[in-house]
Enzyme design. Structure first.
Site, PDB file in Angstrom:
ATOM      1  N   THR A   1      38.924  55.945  17.651  1.00  0.00           N
ATOM      2  CA  THR A   1      40.117  56.765  17.924  1.00  0.00           C
ATOM      3  C   THR A   1      39.718  58.222  18.109  1.00  0.00           C
ATOM      4  O   THR A   1      40.315  58.936  18.911  1.00  0.00           O
ATOM      5  CB  THR A   1      41.183  56.661  16.802  1.00  0.00           C
TER       6      THR A   1
ATOM      7  N   ARG B   1      48.781  68.404   3.293  1.00  0.00           N
ATOM      8  CA  ARG B   1      47.632  68.156   2.397  1.00  0.00           C
ATOM      9  C   ARG B   1      46.329  68.436   3.141  1.00  0.00           C
ATOM     10  O   ARG B   1      46.311  68.573   4.366  1.00  0.00           O
ATOM     11  CB  ARG B   1      47.622  66.676   1.961  1.00  0.00           C
TER      12      ARG B   1
ATOM     13  N   TYR C   1      38.036  53.769  13.380  1.00  0.00           N
ATOM     14  CA  TYR C   1      38.474  55.174  13.226  1.00  0.00           C
ATOM     15  C   TYR C   1      37.670  56.046  14.186  1.00  0.00           C
ATOM     16  O   TYR C   1      38.223  56.889  14.907  1.00  0.00           O
ATOM     17  CB  TYR C   1      38.250  55.586  11.770  1.00  0.00           C
TER      18      TYR C   1
HETATM   19  P1  NAP Z   1      44.489  63.650   4.437  1.00  0.00           P
HETATM   20  O1  NAP Z   1      44.069  64.445   3.245  1.00  0.00           O
HETATM   21  O2  NAP Z   1      44.615  62.176   4.320  1.00  0.00           O
HETATM   22  O3  NAP Z   1      45.866  64.268   4.978  1.00  0.00           O
HETATM   23  C1  NAP Z   1      46.472  63.667   6.095  1.00  0.00           C
HETATM   24  C2  NAP Z   1      47.630  64.512   6.561  1.00  0.00           C
HETATM   25  O4  NAP Z   1      48.151  63.906   7.750  1.00  0.00           O
HETATM   26  C3  NAP Z   1      48.775  64.561   5.568  1.00  0.00           C
HETATM   27  O5  NAP Z   1      49.372  65.846   5.665  1.00  0.00           O
HETATM   28  C4  NAP Z   1      49.736  63.497   6.079  1.00  0.00           C
HETATM   29  O6  NAP Z   1      51.099  63.743   5.757  1.00  0.00           O
HETATM   30  C5  NAP Z   1      49.541  63.638   7.568  1.00  0.00           C
HETATM   31  N1  NAP Z   1      49.887  62.449   8.346  1.00  0.00           N
HETATM   32  C6  NAP Z   1      49.335  61.219   8.285  1.00  0.00           C
HETATM   33  N2  NAP Z   1      49.915  60.410   9.183  1.00  0.00           N
HETATM   34  C7  NAP Z   1      50.841  61.156   9.839  1.00  0.00           C
HETATM   35  C8  NAP Z   1      51.771  60.899  10.862  1.00  0.00           C
HETATM   36  N3  NAP Z   1      51.868  59.696  11.446  1.00  0.00           N
HETATM   37  N4  NAP Z   1      52.574  61.909  11.273  1.00  0.00           N
HETATM   38  C9  NAP Z   1      52.500  63.143  10.709  1.00  0.00           C
HETATM   39  N5  NAP Z   1      51.641  63.436   9.725  1.00  0.00           N
HETATM   40  C10 NAP Z   1      50.829  62.456   9.294  1.00  0.00           C
HETATM   41  O7  NAP Z   1      43.478  63.901   5.651  1.00  0.00           O
HETATM   42  P2  NAP Z   1      42.357  65.029   5.903  1.00  0.00           P
HETATM   43  O8  NAP Z   1      41.083  64.559   5.337  1.00  0.00           O
HETATM   44  O9  NAP Z   1      42.894  66.370   5.569  1.00  0.00           O
HETATM   45  O10 NAP Z   1      42.206  64.868   7.489  1.00  0.00           O
HETATM   46  C11 NAP Z   1      42.807  65.751   8.417  1.00  0.00           C
HETATM   47  C12 NAP Z   1      42.189  65.489   9.786  1.00  0.00           C
HETATM   48  O11 NAP Z   1      40.773  65.711   9.720  1.00  0.00           O
HETATM   49  C13 NAP Z   1      42.356  64.045  10.285  1.00  0.00           C
HETATM   50  O12 NAP Z   1      42.589  64.031  11.672  1.00  0.00           O
HETATM   51  C14 NAP Z   1      41.020  63.406   9.966  1.00  0.00           C
HETATM   52  O13 NAP Z   1      40.756  62.309  10.787  1.00  0.00           O
HETATM   53  C15 NAP Z   1      40.089  64.564  10.227  1.00  0.00           C
HETATM   54  N6  NAP Z   1      38.781  64.478   9.570  1.00  0.00           N
HETATM   55  C16 NAP Z   1      38.666  64.438   8.216  1.00  0.00           C
HETATM   56  C17 NAP Z   1      37.405  64.376   7.632  1.00  0.00           C
HETATM   57  C18 NAP Z   1      37.193  64.351   6.158  1.00  0.00           C
HETATM   58  O14 NAP Z   1      36.018  64.190   5.731  1.00  0.00           O
HETATM   59  N7  NAP Z   1      38.220  64.511   5.337  1.00  0.00           N
HETATM   60  C19 NAP Z   1      36.250  64.337   8.456  1.00  0.00           C
HETATM   61  C20 NAP Z   1      36.402  64.370   9.836  1.00  0.00           C
HETATM   62  C21 NAP Z   1      37.670  64.453  10.375  1.00  0.00           C
HETATM   63  P3  NAP Z   1      51.809  63.191   4.375  1.00  0.00           P
HETATM   64  O15 NAP Z   1      51.306  64.094   3.281  1.00  0.00           O
HETATM   65  O16 NAP Z   1      53.256  63.359   4.640  1.00  0.00           O
HETATM   66  O17 NAP Z   1      51.373  61.788   4.194  1.00  0.00           O
END
Ligand code: NAP
Length: 253
Positions: free
Chosen positions: A155, A11, A152
């Site tokens: 981390t 995702r 968060y």
């Molecule tokens: P997201 O939409 O919540 O997607 C999270 C993804 O991580 C999903 O594919 C989920 O798999 C997987 N996941 C969660 N826990 C896991 C685990 N223990 N082992 C393996 N896979 C795991 O998140 P996102 O917004 O795309 O974020 C991606 C990265 O960008 C993260 O590191 C987040 O901290 C960083 N980030 C995001 C933002 C933002 O604004 N969105 C900003 C700064 C940084 P499942 O589908 O199987 O649950």
């Protein structure tokens, strides 16, 4: 064919990174934790476009599961020379709202996940004298006025320290380690916080804080990751690249 592992690729940002790397002719292991159907759909989209991809389940915070996943990937496609440590977990937290269990869960996925997936990859990378590791941090690590994500952010501070330390350790083996620090990107992670009205207000607020006047897309982040994972970035290591539309609200730097 160069092989990549993208963690949390079912995702959001990870999905966009997997699709983008596939465009560069990379075979992509689509890691996920729970959402198998979404991971299969990402792999199928790559296959339909003529690329190579396969889903692999593993909790990145669990070293034994990660090692088993690498064995599966290597028997499928050979050594993994690109690792994108993207899987992440966010729970809201502040001085007044603290849950030790939620903090532990975030450390396990966001920090131990980076350690486990890096350690499992280095033998193959050292043998090839080529490796590109891109960690997904967050501008939250740098100190931002978006309150309520304090633990968060801690981390992600650890992710940035690990990025620099692993770059130092692995550079002599030809392995580059960098991070991308996204700004606000609309995904399930940020959509889960608050009521619909609160979400709309947050979106408008975040857009107004970027000099480019908008929030980010997963594809915006994927372009920067693809660059750092490519030969074009061959002399870049130990760097944290903010991809945030020029956010103006840092408390520091
Ligand atoms: P997201 O939409 O919540 O997607 C999270 C993804 O991580 C999903 O594919 C989920 O798999 C997987 N996941 C969660 N826990 C896991 C685990 N223990 N082992 C393996 N896979 C795991 O998140 P996102 O917004 O795309 O974020 C991606 C990265 O960008 C993260 O590191 C987040 O901290 C960083 N980030 C995001 C933002 C933002 O604004 N969105 C900003 C700064 C940084 P499942 O589908 O199987 O649950």
């Amino acid at each position: 064919m160069t092989a990549a592992l993208v963690t949390g690729a079912s995702r959001g940002i990870g999905r966009a990174i997997a699709l983008r790397l596939a465009l560069d002719g990379v075979a992509v292991a689509i890691n996920y934790a729970k959402n198998e159907a979404a991971a299969v759909a990402v792999a199928e989209k790559i296959l339909q476009a003529g690329g190579r991809a396969r889903p692999f389940r593993a909790e990145v915070g669990d070293a034994a599961q990660v090692e088993e996943m690498y064995r599966g990937i290597e028997s499928w496609i050979g050594p993994v020379l690109i690792v994108v440590n993207n899987a992440g977990l966010l729970y809201a937290g502040s001085v007044d709202r603290y849950s030790a269990d939620e903090f532990d869960a975030m450390v396990k996925t966001n920090v131990n996940g980076v350690i486990n997936c890096t350690r499992a990859a280095v033998a193959g990378m050292r043998a090839a004298r080529d490796g590109r590791i891109v960690n997904i941090s967050s501008i939250a690590a740098a100190g931002t006025s978006a309150a309520g994500t304090t633990y968060y952010a801690a981390t992600k501070g650890a992710v940035e320290t690990l990025t620099r330390r692993f770059a130092l350790e692995l550079g002599p083996s030809g392995i580059r380690v960098n991070a991308v620090a996204p700004g606000f990107v609309v995904t399930d992670m940020v959509d889960a916080l608050g009521t619909p009205e609160e979400r709309a207000a947050r979106l408008a607020n975040m857009a107004s804080r970027a000099v480019l006047g908008r929030v980010g897309t997963p594809e915006d982040i994927a372009e920067a990751v693809a660059f750092l994972a490519s030969d074009s970035a061959r002399f870049i290591s130990g760097q944290i690249l903010a991809v945030d539309g020029g956010r103006t609200d840092y408390l520091s730097h």
